[in-house]
Each structure stands twice: as structure tokens, then as C-alpha cells.
Write a protein that holds these residues in place. Sequence first.
Motif, PDB file in Angstrom:
ATOM      1  N   SER A   1      -3.675 -13.867  -4.346  1.00 41.82           N
ATOM      2  CA  SER A   1      -3.266 -14.418  -3.188  1.00 41.82           C
ATOM      3  C   SER A   1      -2.069 -13.838  -2.499  1.00 41.82           C
ATOM      4  CB  SER A   1      -2.966 -15.834  -3.642  1.00 41.82           C
ATOM      5  OG  SER A   1      -4.072 -16.605  -3.991  1.00 41.82           O
ATOM      6  N   LEU A   2      -1.920 -13.784  -1.106  1.00 43.01           N
ATOM      7  CA  LEU A   2      -0.695 -13.146  -0.529  1.00 43.01           C
ATOM      8  C   LEU A   2       0.007 -14.258  -0.122  1.00 43.01           C
ATOM      9  CD1 LEU A   2      -0.160 -10.355   0.655  1.00 43.01           C
ATOM     10  CD2 LEU A   2      -1.235 -10.705   2.815  1.00 43.01           C
ATOM     11  N   ASP A   3       1.420 -14.229  -0.713  1.00 38.08           N
ATOM     12  CA  ASP A   3       2.480 -15.151  -0.196  1.00 38.08           C
ATOM     13  C   ASP A   3       2.668 -15.197   1.359  1.00 38.08           C
ATOM     14  OD1 ASP A   3       2.735 -15.758  -3.019  1.00 38.08           O
ATOM     15  OD2 ASP A   3       4.538 -14.511  -3.372  1.00 38.08           O
TER      16      ASP A   3
ATOM     17  N   LEU B   1      -3.680  -1.046  -9.360  1.00 39.44           N
ATOM     18  CA  LEU B   1      -3.815  -2.296  -9.018  1.00 39.44           C
ATOM     19  C   LEU B   1      -2.564  -3.570  -9.167  1.00 39.44           C
ATOM     20  CD1 LEU B   1      -7.470  -2.999 -10.432  1.00 39.44           C
ATOM     21  CD2 LEU B   1      -6.813  -2.054  -8.426  1.00 39.44           C
ATOM     22  N   LYS B   2      -1.690  -3.138  -9.817  1.00 39.32           N
ATOM     23  CA  LYS B   2      -0.365  -3.920  -9.911  1.00 39.32           C
ATOM     24  C   LYS B   2       0.164  -4.052  -8.501  1.00 39.32           C
ATOM     25  CE  LYS B   2       2.505  -6.270 -12.528  1.00 39.32           C
ATOM     26  NZ  LYS B   2       2.012  -7.697 -12.986  1.00 39.32           N
ATOM     27  N   ALA B   3       0.197  -2.847  -7.839  1.00 38.99           N
ATOM     28  CA  ALA B   3       0.914  -2.822  -6.778  1.00 38.99           C
ATOM     29  C   ALA B   3       0.254  -2.115  -5.417  1.00 38.99           C
ATOM     30  CB  ALA B   3       2.054  -1.902  -7.165  1.00 38.99           C
ATOM     31  N   PRO B   4      -0.619  -3.168  -4.770  1.00 40.20           N
ATOM     32  CA  PRO B   4      -1.229  -2.659  -3.841  1.00 40.20           C
ATOM     33  C   PRO B   4      -0.720  -2.533  -2.485  1.00 40.20           C
ATOM     34  CG  PRO B   4      -1.730  -4.856  -4.087  1.00 40.20           C
ATOM     35  CD  PRO B   4      -0.750  -4.372  -5.181  1.00 40.20           C
ATOM     36  N   LEU B   5      -1.157  -1.984  -1.444  1.00 40.80           N
ATOM     37  CA  LEU B   5      -0.795  -1.637  -0.187  1.00 40.80           C
ATOM     38  C   LEU B   5      -1.404  -2.772   0.559  1.00 40.80           C
ATOM     39  CD1 LEU B   5      -0.073   2.270   0.741  1.00 40.80           C
ATOM     40  CD2 LEU B   5       1.382   0.518  -0.578  1.00 40.80           C
ATOM     41  N   VAL B   6      -0.769  -3.650   1.389  1.00 40.53           N
ATOM     42  CA  VAL B   6      -1.493  -4.542   1.938  1.00 40.53           C
ATOM     43  C   VAL B   6      -1.047  -4.067   3.721  1.00 40.53           C
ATOM     44  CG1 VAL B   6      -1.561  -7.035   3.040  1.00 40.53           C
ATOM     45  CG2 VAL B   6      -1.310  -6.476   0.500  1.00 40.53           C
ATOM     46  N   LEU B   7      -2.157  -4.030   4.523  1.00 37.45           N
ATOM     47  CA  LEU B   7      -2.020  -3.383   5.586  1.00 37.45           C
ATOM     48  C   LEU B   7      -2.401  -4.319   6.670  1.00 37.45           C
ATOM     49  CD1 LEU B   7      -3.431  -0.963   3.749  1.00 37.45           C
ATOM     50  CD2 LEU B   7      -2.412   0.205   5.477  1.00 37.45           C
ATOM     51  N   ASN B   8      -1.859  -4.539   7.922  1.00 41.83           N
ATOM     52  CA  ASN B   8      -2.244  -5.352   9.004  1.00 41.83           C
ATOM     53  C   ASN B   8      -2.818  -4.352   9.911  1.00 41.83           C
ATOM     54  OD1 ASN B   8      -2.522  -6.643  11.723  1.00 41.83           O
ATOM     55  ND2 ASN B   8      -0.960  -8.109  10.924  1.00 41.83           N
ATOM     56  N   THR B   9      -4.029  -4.188  10.338  1.00 47.88           N
ATOM     57  CA  THR B   9      -4.906  -3.452  11.094  1.00 47.88           C
ATOM     58  C   THR B   9      -4.622  -3.478  12.544  1.00 47.88           C
ATOM     59  OG1 THR B   9      -6.936  -4.844  11.044  1.00 47.88           O
ATOM     60  CG2 THR B   9      -6.765  -2.982   9.278  1.00 47.88           C
TER      61      THR B   9
ATOM     62  N   ASP C   1       4.221 -13.343   6.793  1.00 48.44           N
ATOM     63  CA  ASP C   1       5.326 -13.330   8.030  1.00 48.44           C
ATOM     64  C   ASP C   1       5.595 -11.992   8.281  1.00 48.44           C
ATOM     65  OD1 ASP C   1       4.946 -16.090   8.175  1.00 48.44           O
ATOM     66  OD2 ASP C   1       6.649 -16.501   6.873  1.00 48.44           O
ATOM     67  N   MET C   2       5.919 -11.285   7.236  1.00 49.80           N
ATOM     68  CA  MET C   2       6.382  -9.885   7.242  1.00 49.80           C
ATOM     69  C   MET C   2       5.562  -8.882   8.168  1.00 49.80           C
ATOM     70  SD  MET C   2       7.732  -7.005   4.420  1.00 49.80           S
ATOM     71  CE  MET C   2       9.169  -7.851   3.897  1.00 49.80           C
ATOM     72  N   LEU C   3       4.428  -9.005   7.687  1.00 52.31           N
ATOM     73  CA  LEU C   3       3.430  -8.076   8.187  1.00 52.31           C
ATOM     74  C   LEU C   3       2.714  -8.854   9.598  1.00 52.31           C
ATOM     75  CD1 LEU C   3       1.764  -6.864   5.111  1.00 52.31           C
ATOM     76  CD2 LEU C   3       3.358  -5.627   6.388  1.00 52.31           C
ATOM     77  N   GLN C   4       3.135  -9.915   9.937  1.00 54.23           N
ATOM     78  CA  GLN C   4       2.311 -10.592  11.218  1.00 54.23           C
ATOM     79  C   GLN C   4       1.162 -10.727  11.107  1.00 54.23           C
ATOM     80  OE1 GLN C   4       3.945  -8.705  15.070  1.00 54.23           O
ATOM     81  NE2 GLN C   4       5.162  -7.543  13.790  1.00 54.23           N
ATOM     82  N   ILE C   5       0.654 -11.230  10.077  1.00 51.03           N
ATOM     83  CA  ILE C   5      -0.812 -11.394   9.681  1.00 51.03           C
ATOM     84  C   ILE C   5      -1.113 -12.861  10.151  1.00 51.03           C
ATOM     85  CG2 ILE C   5      -2.492 -11.843   8.037  1.00 51.03           C
ATOM     86  CD1 ILE C   5      -1.017  -9.619   6.158  1.00 51.03           C
ATOM     87  N   GLY C   6      -2.000 -12.767  11.171  1.00 53.88           N
ATOM     88  CA  GLY C   6      -2.396 -14.174  11.844  1.00 53.88           C
ATOM     89  C   GLY C   6      -3.899 -14.700  11.170  1.00 53.88           C
ATOM     90  N   THR C   7      -4.718 -13.651  10.657  1.00 53.12           N
ATOM     91  CA  THR C   7      -6.144 -13.897  10.386  1.00 53.12           C
ATOM     92  C   THR C   7      -6.467 -12.899   9.235  1.00 53.12           C
ATOM     93  OG1 THR C   7      -7.308 -12.462  11.747  1.00 53.12           O
ATOM     94  CG2 THR C   7      -7.063 -14.664  12.636  1.00 53.12           C
ATOM     95  N   SER C   8      -7.450 -13.371   8.308  1.00 48.34           N
ATOM     96  CA  SER C   8      -7.628 -12.469   7.094  1.00 48.34           C
ATOM     97  C   SER C   8      -8.627 -11.296   7.743  1.00 48.34           C
ATOM     98  CB  SER C   8      -8.589 -13.008   6.315  1.00 48.34           C
ATOM     99  OG  SER C   8      -9.867 -13.627   6.768  1.00 48.34           O
ATOM    100  N   GLU C   9      -9.028 -11.212   8.997  1.00 48.71           N
ATOM    101  CA  GLU C   9      -9.777  -9.900   9.354  1.00 48.71           C
ATOM    102  C   GLU C   9      -8.805  -8.870   9.913  1.00 48.71           C
ATOM    103  OE1 GLU C   9     -10.473 -13.498  10.827  1.00 48.71           O
ATOM    104  OE2 GLU C   9     -12.108 -13.276   9.585  1.00 48.71           O
TER     105      GLU C   9
END
Length: 152
Positions: free
Chosen positions: A72-74, A107-115, A79-87
Motif C-alpha cells: 500500500s502506498l501511504d 523488493l524492500k525499496a521499490p521505485l514508485v513512478l508517476n508516469t 501527495d509528494m508524487l502528485q498521484i491522482g489515479t492508480s493508472e
Amino acid sequence: MLIRTARFGELEVNEQDLWTMKNPILGFESNRQFVVLPQNDSPFEYYQSIDDEHLTFVLADPFVFFNDYEFSLDQRWMDMLQIGTSEEVSVRVIVTVRSPRDISLNLKAPLVLNTRVKEAAQIILDVPGYMTRHSIVEQPKEEVKNADSFKK
């Protein structure tokens, strides 16, 4: 924009293809801009630093190798990545290649990217069972020596 890389030589990249690390990769805090270099017909891609021509990470989509990977993404990351939708979200993990028989994913430290906005963050998961070295190479089973022998 022309960038110099130690691994690929000079590359022409579009500025709109640059990724900004909002939370940097651990140990590489001064490297904030990267470009993704996909590899044809491969689950791996390169993440080349714009700030350091010698810094290139190998990334992979963890779901290709571990389809049950989840977290789960806190809200603070959203907010930091300006994510509005899971897409808008893409997840990558850093690959470590020590030898052809020793390839692992962090797998402990993934990169989460806002495309949508081309921003990324490395996050540290507090999820039991995820480690920094999950092997993706099937290890041969050890042969049991003298399994049929019997000594008196």
C-alpha cells in the motif's frame, strides 16, 4: 538534449523524458534526474543518471517476476508524487547482477513512478518478507549425497 554516459556513450534525449527523483535512491542523494532506457524484448531497462555519467541502474518490473508482490502506498507518497489515479503509477525495482546464477531484485525499496508528471521516489517498505535480495534465478536443488547408503 545531449547527455554523456560511460556505458552508452553520448545519447540524445528529450527533456520531457527526464525523471526527477523526489525522494532519491539511497546512497545516491545528489543524483536527482534520470532517463529510462528500455531494452527491446527484455523485462529489464536502464535508469541512467543525468547528473553522473557513470551511474546506471538496472531496473525491472517486479510483477513480471513476482505476481503476488503488493504493498500500500501511504498518502504522503501519493501527495509528494502528485498521484491522482492508480493508472499514473508504475513500480520498478533495482536489479543486482552478481553473476549469471546470482541475480536479485530489491523488493524492500521499490521505485514508485508517476508516469504523468515524470516524478519518482524510492520508498522503503515495512512489509515482512520483502528483502533487498530476492533471487530471480531458479537454484538447482542440492543433491543428497549417499542418500541410499547405509553404514553399520
